[in-house]
Design a protein around this motif. Structure first.
Motif, mmCIF file in Angstrom:
data_model
loop_
_atom_site.group_PDB
_atom_site.id
_atom_site.type_symbol
_atom_site.label_atom_id
_atom_site.label_comp_id
_atom_site.label_asym_id
_atom_site.label_seq_id
_atom_site.Cartn_x
_atom_site.Cartn_y
_atom_site.Cartn_z
ATOM 1 N N GLY A 85 -6.663 -8.621 -10.499
ATOM 2 C CA GLY A 85 -5.482 -7.938 -11.037
ATOM 3 C C GLY A 85 -5.847 -6.648 -11.732
ATOM 4 N N GLU A 86 -6.939 -6.662 -12.475
ATOM 5 C CA GLU A 86 -7.410 -5.434 -13.125
ATOM 6 C C GLU A 86 -7.749 -4.371 -12.089
ATOM 7 O OE1 GLU A 86 -10.736 -6.681 -15.422
ATOM 8 O OE2 GLU A 86 -9.534 -7.175 -17.198
ATOM 9 N N ALA A 87 -8.427 -4.806 -11.020
ATOM 10 C CA ALA A 87 -8.819 -3.861 -9.973
ATOM 11 C C ALA A 87 -7.592 -3.226 -9.327
ATOM 12 C CB ALA A 87 -9.670 -4.572 -8.933
ATOM 13 N N LEU A 88 -6.570 -4.022 -9.084
ATOM 14 C CA LEU A 88 -5.351 -3.478 -8.494
ATOM 15 C C LEU A 88 -4.687 -2.463 -9.428
ATOM 16 C CD1 LEU A 88 -3.801 -6.697 -6.901
ATOM 17 C CD2 LEU A 88 -4.726 -4.725 -5.666
ATOM 18 N N ARG A 89 -4.637 -2.788 -10.713
ATOM 19 C CA ARG A 89 -4.017 -1.866 -11.672
ATOM 20 C C ARG A 89 -4.790 -0.549 -11.733
ATOM 21 N NH1 ARG A 89 -2.984 -6.890 -14.170
ATOM 22 N NH2 ARG A 89 -0.738 -7.185 -14.519
ATOM 23 N N GLU A 90 -6.103 -0.641 -11.710
ATOM 24 C CA GLU A 90 -6.906 0.574 -11.746
ATOM 25 C C GLU A 90 -6.695 1.401 -10.484
ATOM 26 O OE1 GLU A 90 -11.598 1.689 -11.400
ATOM 27 O OE2 GLU A 90 -11.039 0.228 -12.947
ATOM 28 N N SER A 91 -6.737 0.751 -9.327
ATOM 29 C CA SER A 91 -6.608 1.481 -8.067
ATOM 30 C C SER A 91 -5.231 2.121 -7.922
ATOM 31 C CB SER A 91 -6.870 0.537 -6.886
ATOM 32 O OG SER A 91 -6.743 1.209 -5.666
ATOM 33 N N PHE A 92 -4.187 1.414 -8.345
ATOM 34 C CA PHE A 92 -2.819 1.927 -8.215
ATOM 35 C C PHE A 92 -2.383 2.780 -9.404
ATOM 36 C CE2 PHE A 92 -2.682 -1.121 -4.843
ATOM 37 C CZ PHE A 92 -1.664 -0.739 -3.996
ATOM 38 N N GLY A 93 -3.249 2.896 -10.418
ATOM 39 C CA GLY A 93 -2.904 3.701 -11.581
ATOM 40 C C GLY A 93 -1.805 3.097 -12.418
ATOM 41 N N LEU A 94 -1.798 1.762 -12.514
ATOM 42 C CA LEU A 94 -0.761 1.071 -13.279
ATOM 43 C C LEU A 94 -1.206 0.875 -14.719
ATOM 44 C CD1 LEU A 94 0.159 -1.719 -10.697
ATOM 45 C CD2 LEU A 94 1.316 0.483 -11.042
ATOM 46 N N LYS A 95 -0.248 0.923 -15.619
ATOM 47 C CA LYS A 95 -0.523 0.631 -17.015
ATOM 48 C C LYS A 95 -0.195 -0.827 -17.293
ATOM 49 C CE LYS A 95 0.363 5.318 -18.710
ATOM 50 N NZ LYS A 95 1.154 6.152 -19.659
ATOM 51 N N GLY A 96 -0.840 -1.406 -18.286
ATOM 52 C CA GLY A 96 -0.544 -2.788 -18.648
ATOM 53 C C GLY A 96 -1.787 -3.492 -19.135
ATOM 54 N N VAL A 97 -1.565 -4.593 -19.811
ATOM 55 C CA VAL A 97 -2.680 -5.343 -20.353
ATOM 56 C C VAL A 97 -3.297 -6.183 -19.254
ATOM 57 C CG1 VAL A 97 -1.719 -5.397 -22.668
ATOM 58 C CG2 VAL A 97 -1.162 -7.231 -21.062
ATOM 59 N N ASN A 98 -4.497 -6.696 -19.520
ATOM 60 C CA ASN A 98 -5.259 -7.392 -18.494
ATOM 61 C C ASN A 98 -5.079 -8.898 -18.527
ATOM 62 O OD1 ASN A 98 -6.704 -8.260 -20.696
ATOM 63 N ND2 ASN A 98 -8.413 -6.834 -20.393
ATOM 64 N N TYR A 156 0.795 -1.225 0.000
ATOM 65 C CA TYR A 156 0.000 0.000 0.000
ATOM 66 C C TYR A 156 0.834 1.285 0.000
ATOM 67 C CZ TYR A 156 0.999 0.271 4.982
ATOM 68 O OH TYR A 156 1.646 0.360 6.188
ATOM 69 N N PRO A 157 2.073 1.331 0.532
ATOM 70 C CA PRO A 157 2.825 2.598 0.466
ATOM 71 C C PRO A 157 3.092 3.078 -0.955
ATOM 72 C CG PRO A 157 3.773 1.182 2.156
ATOM 73 C CD PRO A 157 2.783 0.344 1.388
ATOM 74 N N SER A 158 3.021 2.167 -1.943
ATOM 75 C CA SER A 158 3.249 2.600 -3.319
ATOM 76 C C SER A 158 1.975 3.124 -3.980
ATOM 77 C CB SER A 158 3.817 1.433 -4.139
ATOM 78 O OG SER A 158 2.866 0.387 -4.270
ATOM 79 N N HIS A 159 0.866 3.143 -3.249
ATOM 80 C CA HIS A 159 -0.385 3.658 -3.807
ATOM 81 C C HIS A 159 -0.286 5.183 -3.957
ATOM 82 C CE1 HIS A 159 -4.669 4.491 -4.353
ATOM 83 N NE2 HIS A 159 -4.842 3.182 -4.553
ATOM 84 N N PRO A 160 -0.730 5.739 -5.073
ATOM 85 C CA PRO A 160 -0.601 7.188 -5.288
ATOM 86 C C PRO A 160 -1.373 8.030 -4.277
ATOM 87 C CG PRO A 160 -1.953 6.168 -7.004
ATOM 88 C CD PRO A 160 -1.316 5.066 -6.255
ATOM 89 N N SER A 161 -2.355 7.445 -3.611
ATOM 90 C CA SER A 161 -3.142 8.215 -2.632
ATOM 91 C C SER A 161 -2.640 8.062 -1.201
ATOM 92 C CB SER A 161 -4.615 7.787 -2.707
ATOM 93 O OG SER A 161 -5.157 8.059 -3.971
ATOM 94 N N TYR A 162 -1.546 7.291 -1.021
ATOM 95 C CA TYR A 162 -1.011 7.129 0.329
ATOM 96 C C TYR A 162 0.114 8.151 0.550
ATOM 97 C CZ TYR A 162 1.103 5.018 4.471
ATOM 98 O OH TYR A 162 1.584 4.805 5.731
#
Length: 557
Positions: free
Chosen positions: A528-541, A460-466
């Protein structure tokens, strides 16, 4: 594909020169058990017949030390119990020629059941399809005992019983416990429970009082916390690693315990799930269990060993594309592969082991059992006789017909090997899906060795909102984003032993126990998609797509 039969077959003839088993050696082999059973009078199997599990043990235990007594730990409620006076009369029902006008036992003439029939697997053809095609129908009649067709029937099982459960199934349970665990003190006993949650409820009422703390892993079975709370008992969490509870942390907490600061006396009960722990999936190895037991001895702790997942210990995880480890080729090899239980190390009688058929046969049976010292089991039975009155007789009859008369101990061990391989396959499916679909920069895991649960640690420390958002807020965001993507995983905070303690970790729990393999894979992809969306990560699903909706109309990123 079913596992190879693991029955240990040993030829025994009626000629001279047969070497009899050493009566002091234990555990005995599965195929020796029935031949070593003591002859019993028919009255032992009658309606509400009293039973003592000590009479069903095969090996001598008198050379072992006696259990420690726990009078100083029993609650006032337990010390005041005198048992069920009406059930005391049941011991006379076996007297030849006795005409009973005493007990309030209804006549089986008025039970509207004549025959119970069940279609069950034959060894080793355990799959659903094989059972449909070649399963065996086993049946129980109303008066099989009187007709000398069986020692358990509808007229007996469907009537009132003792808090111990029926003698018929208790004998099988005692034999199983002796074979698998061989407790190292003399006066151990078994008695049945209505599942492990009921057993925990009774144990807490026996050993705690309002205002007490009990110890557990810092993440623990939520229902255990909820069972203790209305009694005024709080659970305090001990730090964990990938093997579960840390004995040094337990020792440090107990050594530094200050009743005036804590507002409660020093804890003396540990509740632990050593194998496939719920929710973390952690399994304590042999040395870890020995170390925990040593700390318990140092601080005079009584251990509640809750082990519903003990026989869901799996094959080693070898990774994608690696060859599978061959399954155990014999019962002896299978039993040796199991991590020794705390019960098997218990020289003091300070462990109450709670076993259950829920995870290996059926949760709806509501049958389990405890193993503890004679003193503790006697108090437990006194409680059961005026509360649960023992597990359902209908369930007991079903399990007796399957386990004792149909499979036997050997067949049951083959069944356990079968589900070991089935859970290994399911575990491997979810691990391979995680390798394929989860962003490893924000989530990590350890392959579980046992149980039903996969524990996912979130970075969680790598989350953009933390830290603008707190850990609970971020956990809520990830959880709801996963729901929006069509995947339900459980929030780690729901399993805090002590919700008032400071928590600086974030986890989610996934289970691989029920969903078909393809649905497990799809759920992990969506998470995995949910994590990418929440963390603002790019990448295929995982399907080579960057957005859109999947086949169920759920949003993709």
């Amino acid at each position: 594909m079913p596992p190879p039969s693991a029955i240990n077959v040993e030829a025994v003839t009626d000629t001279s020169g047969v070497t009899l088993p050493d009566p002091l050696s234990a555990p005995i082999k599965s195929n020796e058990i029935y031949g070593r059973r003591r002859k019993a009078e028919k009255a032992q199997w009658g309606v509400a017949a009293p039973a003592d599990s000590a009479s069903f043990r095969h090996c001598a235990h008198d050379h072992k030390p006696k259990a420690k007594r726990w009078d100083h730990r029993f609650s006032a409620e337990t010390l005041s119990r005198k048992g069920n006076s009406l059930k005391q009369a049941a011991k006379y029902l076996g007297k030849p020629g006795l005409i009973s006008l005493g007990g309030g036992l209804p006549s089986s003439e008025y039970f509207p059941f004549d025959t119970l029939a069940l279609k069950v697997p034959s060894v080793p053809h355990f799959s659903e399809l094989e059972t449909q095609d070649s399963g065996v129908v086993i049946s129980a009649g109303k008066h099989d005992l009187a007709a000398d067709k069986s020692i358990f029937d509808i007229s007996t099982a469907f009537n009132y019983g003792q808090g111990t459960g029926s003698a018929q199934l208790l004998r099988w349970i005692t034999e199983h416990t002796e074979m698998v665990h061989n407790p190292p003190y003399a006066d151990w006993r078994c008695t049945m429970s209505v599942g492990s949650t009921s057993a925990l409820d009774m144990a807490l009422r026996m050993l705690t009082r309002r205002g007490d703390f009990i110890l557990s892993e810092e993440y623990t079975f939520a229902t255990a916390v909820e069972t203790a709370a209305p009694m005024g008992v709080r659970v305090i969490g001990i730090a964990m690693d990938e093997q579960g509870l840390l004995p040094d942390s337990m020792d440090a907490m107990l050594s530094a315990w200050d009743p005036s600061t804590r507002g409660a006396r020093k804890p003396f009960v540990l509740y632990t799930v050593p194998t496939g722990q719920n929710p973390t999936g952690a399994t304590q190895d042999t040395q870890r269990r020995r170390d925990i037991y040593s700390v318990a001895q140092k601080h005079d702790i009584y251990i509640l060993e809750d082990e519903p997942y003990y026989f869901l210990q799996m094959q080693p995880y070898t990774g994608p594309g690696a060859p599978d480890v061959p399954p155990p080729s014999s019962h002896a090899e299978f039993l040796r592969s199991l991590v020794p239980s705390l019960l098997s190390m218990d020289v003091d009688g300070r462990v109450m082991r709670m076993d259950s058929f829920s995870k290996v046969l059926s949760p709806g049976s509501r049958i389990g059992w405890i193993t503890a010292s004679e003193q503790v089991v006697t108090k437990y039975i006194m409680h059961a006789d005026v509360s649960t009155q023992g597990p359902s007789g209908m369930s007991q009859l079903i399990l007796f017909k399957l386990l004792d008369e149909h499979w036997g101990h050997a067949g049951y061990l083959d069944w356990l090997i079968h589900i070991r391989l089935e859970y290994t396959r399911r575990r491997d499916v979810i691990l391979q899906a995680c390798e394929r679909f989860l962003p490893k920069e924000v989530v990590s895991w350890k392959p579980p060795m046992a149980g039903m649960f996969h524990w996912l640690r979130i970075n969680y420390p790598s989350h953009p909102s933390y830290p603008a958002k707190s850990i609970p807020e971020l956990e809520e965001e990830i959880f709801m984003t996963s729901i929006a993507h069509g995947a339900l995983v459980m929030r780690g905070s729901w399993f805090y032993a002590d919700k008032e303690a400071r928590h600086d970790t974030m986890f989610f729990r996934a289970t691989y126990a029920a969903a078909p393999s393809e649905r497990i894979v799809e759920a992990i992809r969506r998470f995995g998609e949910a994590l990418r969306e929440s963390f603002g990560l790019k990448g295929v699903n995982g399907h080579g797509e960057e957005n859109g909706k999947d086949e169920d109309g759920v949003k993709k990123v």
